[in-house]
Scaffold this active site. Structure first.
Site, PDB file in Angstrom:
ATOM      1  N   LYS A 129       0.818  -1.220   0.000  1.00  7.70           N
ATOM      2  CA  LYS A 129       0.000   0.000   0.000  1.00  7.70           C
ATOM      3  C   LYS A 129       0.857   1.278   0.000  1.00  7.70           C
ATOM      4  O   LYS A 129       2.064   1.229   0.279  1.00  7.70           O
ATOM      5  CB  LYS A 129      -0.930  -0.036   1.220  1.00  7.70           C
ATOM      6  N   TYR A 140     -12.512  -1.962  -3.796  1.00  4.36           N
ATOM      7  CA  TYR A 140     -13.034  -2.005  -2.419  1.00  4.36           C
ATOM      8  C   TYR A 140     -14.561  -1.918  -2.361  1.00  4.36           C
ATOM      9  O   TYR A 140     -15.116  -1.582  -1.320  1.00  4.36           O
ATOM     10  CB  TYR A 140     -12.393  -0.898  -1.581  1.00  4.36           C
ATOM     11  N   PHE A 186     -15.391   3.650   6.842  1.00  2.60           N
ATOM     12  CA  PHE A 186     -14.049   4.073   6.441  1.00  2.60           C
ATOM     13  C   PHE A 186     -13.824   4.030   4.930  1.00  2.60           C
ATOM     14  O   PHE A 186     -12.718   4.291   4.457  1.00  2.60           O
ATOM     15  CB  PHE A 186     -12.986   3.224   7.161  1.00  2.60           C
ATOM     16  N   ARG A 237      -2.024 -14.276   4.753  1.00  2.00           N
ATOM     17  CA  ARG A 237      -2.731 -13.540   5.824  1.00  2.00           C
ATOM     18  C   ARG A 237      -1.937 -13.659   7.126  1.00  2.00           C
ATOM     19  O   ARG A 237      -1.891 -12.722   7.920  1.00  2.00           O
ATOM     20  CB  ARG A 237      -4.166 -14.048   6.020  1.00  2.00           C
ATOM     21  N   ASN A 297      -1.991   0.296   6.714  1.00  2.00           N
ATOM     22  CA  ASN A 297      -1.437  -0.931   7.300  1.00  2.00           C
ATOM     23  C   ASN A 297      -0.572  -1.723   6.316  1.00  2.00           C
ATOM     24  O   ASN A 297      -0.435  -2.931   6.426  1.00  2.00           O
ATOM     25  CB  ASN A 297      -2.544  -1.774   7.928  1.00  2.00           C
ATOM     26  N   HIS A 343      -2.208  -5.484   1.574  1.00  2.00           N
ATOM     27  CA  HIS A 343      -3.498  -6.153   1.395  1.00  2.00           C
ATOM     28  C   HIS A 343      -3.244  -7.610   1.030  1.00  2.00           C
ATOM     29  O   HIS A 343      -2.278  -7.902   0.331  1.00  2.00           O
ATOM     30  CB  HIS A 343      -4.296  -5.502   0.258  1.00  2.00           C
ATOM     31  N   GLU A 362     -10.198 -10.752  -7.320  1.00  2.00           N
ATOM     32  CA  GLU A 362      -9.232  -9.651  -7.216  1.00  2.00           C
ATOM     33  C   GLU A 362      -8.119  -9.799  -8.247  1.00  2.00           C
ATOM     34  O   GLU A 362      -7.689  -8.810  -8.846  1.00  2.00           O
ATOM     35  CB  GLU A 362      -8.643  -9.605  -5.803  1.00  2.00           C
TER      36      GLU A 362
HETATM   37  P1  ATP Z   1      -7.023  -6.064   3.414  1.00  2.00           P
HETATM   38  O1  ATP Z   1      -8.381  -6.311   2.807  1.00  2.00           O
HETATM   39  O2  ATP Z   1      -6.427  -4.723   3.030  1.00  2.00           O
HETATM   40  O3  ATP Z   1      -6.080  -7.207   3.224  1.00  2.00           O
HETATM   41  P2  ATP Z   1      -8.080  -6.850   5.946  1.00  2.00           P
HETATM   42  O4  ATP Z   1      -8.737  -7.945   5.179  1.00  2.00           O
HETATM   43  O5  ATP Z   1      -7.204  -7.201   7.095  1.00  2.00           O
HETATM   44  O6  ATP Z   1      -7.183  -5.971   4.987  1.00  2.00           O
HETATM   45  P3  ATP Z   1     -10.586  -5.432   5.792  1.00  2.00           P
HETATM   46  O7  ATP Z   1     -11.584  -5.556   6.879  1.00  2.00           O
HETATM   47  O8  ATP Z   1     -10.804  -6.161   4.511  1.00  2.00           O
HETATM   48  O9  ATP Z   1      -9.149  -5.806   6.424  1.00  2.00           O
HETATM   49  O10 ATP Z   1     -10.409  -3.881   5.495  1.00  2.00           O
HETATM   50  C1  ATP Z   1      -9.800  -3.453   4.303  1.00  2.00           C
HETATM   51  C2  ATP Z   1      -8.869  -2.311   4.608  1.00  2.00           C
HETATM   52  O11 ATP Z   1      -9.641  -1.199   5.063  1.00  2.00           O
HETATM   53  C3  ATP Z   1      -7.872  -2.550   5.747  1.00  2.00           C
HETATM   54  O12 ATP Z   1      -6.718  -3.241   5.360  1.00  2.00           O
HETATM   55  C4  ATP Z   1      -7.554  -1.138   6.163  1.00  2.00           C
HETATM   56  O13 ATP Z   1      -6.646  -0.510   5.250  1.00  2.00           O
HETATM   57  C5  ATP Z   1      -8.915  -0.469   6.045  1.00  2.00           C
HETATM   58  N1  ATP Z   1      -9.660  -0.527   7.313  1.00  2.00           N
HETATM   59  C6  ATP Z   1     -10.218  -1.621   7.880  1.00  2.00           C
HETATM   60  N2  ATP Z   1     -10.836  -1.328   9.050  1.00  2.00           N
HETATM   61  C7  ATP Z   1     -10.648   0.011   9.217  1.00  2.00           C
HETATM   62  C8  ATP Z   1     -11.035   0.941  10.214  1.00  2.00           C
HETATM   63  N3  ATP Z   1     -11.746   0.558  11.278  1.00  2.00           N
HETATM   64  N4  ATP Z   1     -10.669   2.245  10.046  1.00  2.00           N
HETATM   65  C9  ATP Z   1      -9.972   2.644   8.967  1.00  2.00           C
HETATM   66  N5  ATP Z   1      -9.583   1.812   7.980  1.00  2.00           N
HETATM   67  C10 ATP Z   1      -9.906   0.518   8.098  1.00  2.00           C
HETATM   68 MG    MG Z   2      -9.882  -7.621   3.379  1.00  2.00          MG
END
Ligand code: ATP
Ligand code: MG
Length: 139
Positions: free
Chosen positions: A10, A50, A58, A86, A113, A116, A127
């Site tokens: 990211k 997304y 968010f 993961r 973070n 992804h 994806e």
């Molecule tokens: P990713 O899909 O990026 O691998 P993830 O599966 O761990 O991460 P998801 O729940 O799919 O998490 O959320 C997608 C992305 O949205 C997160 O990686 C983060 O960048 C953002 N995100 C998730 N939760 C929050 C939150 N509470 N506040 C702000 N941003 C968030």
């Molecule tokens: Mg995710």
């Protein structure tokens, strides 16, 4: 079972020059890079990727963040690649991520973070198809 998963480095990580350190963790886990490219997403591309999070509070911030700088997209391949990657990433919230994971070491916060990874075989397939042409996946 050999699987493929989509990985994204990211903008918070490309901004801090962390691509190499993140890729090292991926390769140390035994995952192979089957495809890789650097690009900057348009708003439209980030919104589409997304879409599943459209109703989350968010969503707008996330789209803004994911278009704020270059990203590195990869197709990773290996035994149980989806779950394995993961594990290598760690929990979404870096404060909850296990020591040694990418997010524990590099993430700035729950949004920025660093990486992804696809969360299921269905989403991995979707994806990868959204982000890569078949011919770009060379193994
Ligand atoms: P990713 O899909 O990026 O691998 P993830 O599966 O761990 O991460 P998801 O729940 O799919 O998490 O959320 C997608 C992305 O949205 C997160 O990686 C983060 O960048 C953002 N995100 C998730 N939760 C929050 C939150 N509470 N506040 C702000 N941003 C968030
Ligand atoms: Mg995710």
């Amino acid at each position: 079972m050999t699987e493929r998963t989509l990985s994204i480095i990211k903008p918070d990580a490309t901004r801090r020059n962390l691509e190499g350190k993140i890729i090292a963790k991926i390769q140390e886990a035994g995952l192979k890079i089957a495809a890789m490219k650097r690009k900057r997403w348009t708003r439209y591309e980030a919104e589409k990727f997304y879409e599943v999070h459209k109703e989350r509070p968010f969503y707008n911030d996330l789209v803004e963040f994911m278009t704020s700088g270059p990203i590195v997209l990869m197709v990773l391949e290996g035994e149980n690649a989806i779950a394995k990657y993961r594990e290598v990433m760690g929990a979404t919230n870096p404060e909850e991520a296990a020591p040694g994971t990418i997010r524990a070491e590099f993430a700035e916060n729950i949004e920025a973070n660093s990486v992804h990874g696809s969360d299921s075989p269905e989403n991995a397939e979707k994806e990868i198809a959204l982000c890569f042409d078949g011919a770009e996946i060379v193994g």
